[in-house]
Design an enzyme around this catalytic site. Structure first.
Site, PDB file in Angstrom:
ATOM      1  N   ASP A 264       0.817  -1.203   0.000  1.00  0.00           N
ATOM      2  CA  ASP A 264       0.000   0.000   0.000  1.00  0.00           C
ATOM      3  C   ASP A 264       0.855   1.258   0.000  1.00  0.00           C
ATOM      4  OD1 ASP A 264       0.753   0.625   2.651  1.00  0.00           O
ATOM      5  OD2 ASP A 264      -0.908  -0.524   3.476  1.00  0.00           O
TER       6      ASP A 264
ATOM      7  N   MET B 120      -4.520   9.288  10.144  1.00  0.00           N
ATOM      8  CA  MET B 120      -5.126   9.783   8.897  1.00  0.00           C
ATOM      9  C   MET B 120      -5.949  11.054   9.126  1.00  0.00           C
ATOM     10  SD  MET B 120      -6.219   6.062   7.301  1.00  0.00           S
ATOM     11  CE  MET B 120      -6.815   5.430   8.887  1.00  0.00           C
TER      12      MET B 120
ATOM     13  N   LYS C 283      -3.850   3.158  -1.082  1.00  0.00           N
ATOM     14  CA  LYS C 283      -5.023   4.003  -0.904  1.00  0.00           C
ATOM     15  C   LYS C 283      -4.596   5.307  -0.239  1.00  0.00           C
ATOM     16  CE  LYS C 283      -7.338   0.841   1.427  1.00  0.00           C
ATOM     17  NZ  LYS C 283      -6.609  -0.406   1.170  1.00  0.00           N
TER      18      LYS C 283
END
Length: 460
Positions: free
Chosen positions: A249, A384, A271
């Site tokens: 990722d 995040m 992502k």
């Protein structure tokens, strides 16, 4: 890479050494061990080389260097103490496309000679690109102590059976799985104990037993931490060298990806916020399909697979499909960022609990249990949350957390480009904007952030 590593077959190849001292003698020993046909050029020779000439193992020309000596040479070493002669040798070899090395003179080298651990046919070469040969020799000494001489016998035995394995196991994947299983089993211990005949019988039996065995696929979910390859687990490193396919990722750093075996198929499934290269459902199916094809699949995930990594979703799919899997934990980003920033997540005088939450928004809003996060004795770590830092700070203040509560953000945690910005709930968002902080970054909120200036051990 400053140099391309390779192993050169010098058997019966013509090699020229310019210089007749002890340094030249050391290089000539290596060339002779590799089967080279050696000519040495020097006005005079040290005792070791003089004896070699008398024994007929060297051709000797008692003269200085001239270009005609390069005729038919595969490799040339200048072992002189003259930079001018080294330069002349280098330029003459370059003009003819001949590999050339000048000892301790990198500017006059097309190749350099490494420190060598010799367990023939197993060879290990170590280089510092000519910069610090002493360091290479120190590493060689450590490896000499760690690697039994029996590895040479093991490599030779495996080479002897290579053609039989190739004829019996017709697919590349089947052969790879066979050797990985065999070399991790009891046969190497037999070789190391000197039981060579027993080891050969066991290896022959293993080949026959695997002749009709189906390929066994499996998936390994491996947490590779916040980015610094030094923080990987030993288990992660071993699996990275065994994988047929690697799905990785956006949070897997380039230095970590470089540690994956070079011939593994690499599939990017990263992502980012509002930008999914591959939807999660498709990632789940990819894991299943590769494993059902008999592949060893490595799913590399930043941080830890089970902390905001969707590892649980992925192994649910594998379990439903009857695929064997293993989960290897990694250092979660909160632990890596806090340690490298000098911000303890808990501290007896400041915080008795810590909560991990995600700032990833759904439908444009951050959905968190805000009243649960306003205790002054609790540290809150937000994954995040870069794009939502202003909303997060505002919501915490709105629900009762003191605007003066220390808050910080750690960007590229544990890497050489790590940056830490420290402020309060009332001004952190502006500081982050002013510094242009970008993901990957992590927010830490709580009184423990005030310890950063005192406890930081890595420069901001």
């Amino acid at each position: 890479m400053n140099y391309f590593p390779l192993f050169l077959n010098l058997r019966d190849q013509y090699c020229l050494v310019i210089g007749g001292g002890d340094v030249a003698a050391r290089k000539i020993r290596l060339l002779a061990a590799a089967g080279g046909r050696i000519t040495v050029v020097a006005p005079e020779l040290c005792d070791e080389l003089a004896l070699a000439v008398q024994a007929g193992s060297l051709i000797y020309e008692a003269t200085g260097f001239h270009e005609s000596q390069l005729q038919n040479m595969r490799l040339v070493i200048a072992a002189t103490d003259s930079e001018e002669i080294n330069r002349q040798v280098f330029e003459a070899c370059e003009a003819r496309g001949i590999l050339v090395n000048a000892v301790d003179d990198p500017a006059s080298c097309r190749f350099i000679t490494p420190a060598i651990v010799d367990r023939s046919p197993l060879m290990i070469a170590i280089s510092t690109s000519g910069g610090v040969p002493v360091l290479a020799r120190q590493l060689r000494s450590q490896l000499e102590a760690l690697i039994p001489h029996g590895y040479g016998d093991l490599a030779q035995m495996a080479s002897d059976f290579r053609e039989e394995v190739k004829q019996t196991l017709t697919s590349v994947d089947a052969r790879k799985q066979f050797w990985e299983k065999t070399l991790a089993g009891p046969i190497p211990d037999m070789v190391f104990a000197g039981q060579h005949d027993a080891a050969r019988r066991a290896l022959s039996a293993a080949i026959k037993a695997d002749a009709d065995a189906p390929l066994q696929g499996a998936v390994y979910l491996v947490g590779c931490g916040p980015g610094n390859p030094d923080l990987l687990t030993f288990r992660a490193l071993r699996l990275m060298q065994q994988a047929d396919v690697v799905l990785y990722d956006n949070l897997v750093s380039a230095p970590i990806l470089d540690m994956v075996r070079r011939d593994a198929e690499r599939v990017y499934v990263g992502k980012k916020s509002n930008n999914h290269a591959v939807p999660q459902e498709e990632i789940n199916q990819l894991l299943v399909r590769y494993a059902q094809a008999g592949k060893k699949v490595l799913r590399l995930k930043g941080g830890d697979p089970f902390i905001f990594g969707r590892g649980g979703e992925e192994i649910e799919e594998l379990a439903d499909a009857g695929i064997a899997f293993e989960v290897v934990p990694g250092i979660t980003s909160a632990a890596g960022a806090s340690c490298y920033a000098g911000i303890p997540l808990t501290h007896r005088d400041y915080a008795q609990s810590v909560t991990f939450v995600t700032g990833h928004r759904r439908d444009g809003e951050v959905e968190l249990d805000w009243p649960r996060l306003v205790s002054p004795t609790e540290t809150v770590v937000v994954y995040m949350g870069v794009a939502q830092v202003e909303k997060i700070c505002a919501q915490l203040i709105k629900h009762g957390r003191n605007p003066a509560t220390p808050a910080g953000m750690v960007e590229k945690a544990t890497l050489s480009k790590q940056r830490v910005v420290v402020g309060t709930l009332s001004d952190l968002a502006q500081k982050v904007a002013d510094l242009g902080i970008k993901p990957p970054a992590l927010i830490i909120i709580g009184e423990v952030v005030s310890l950063h200036d005192k406890l930081k051990w890595l420069a901001d």
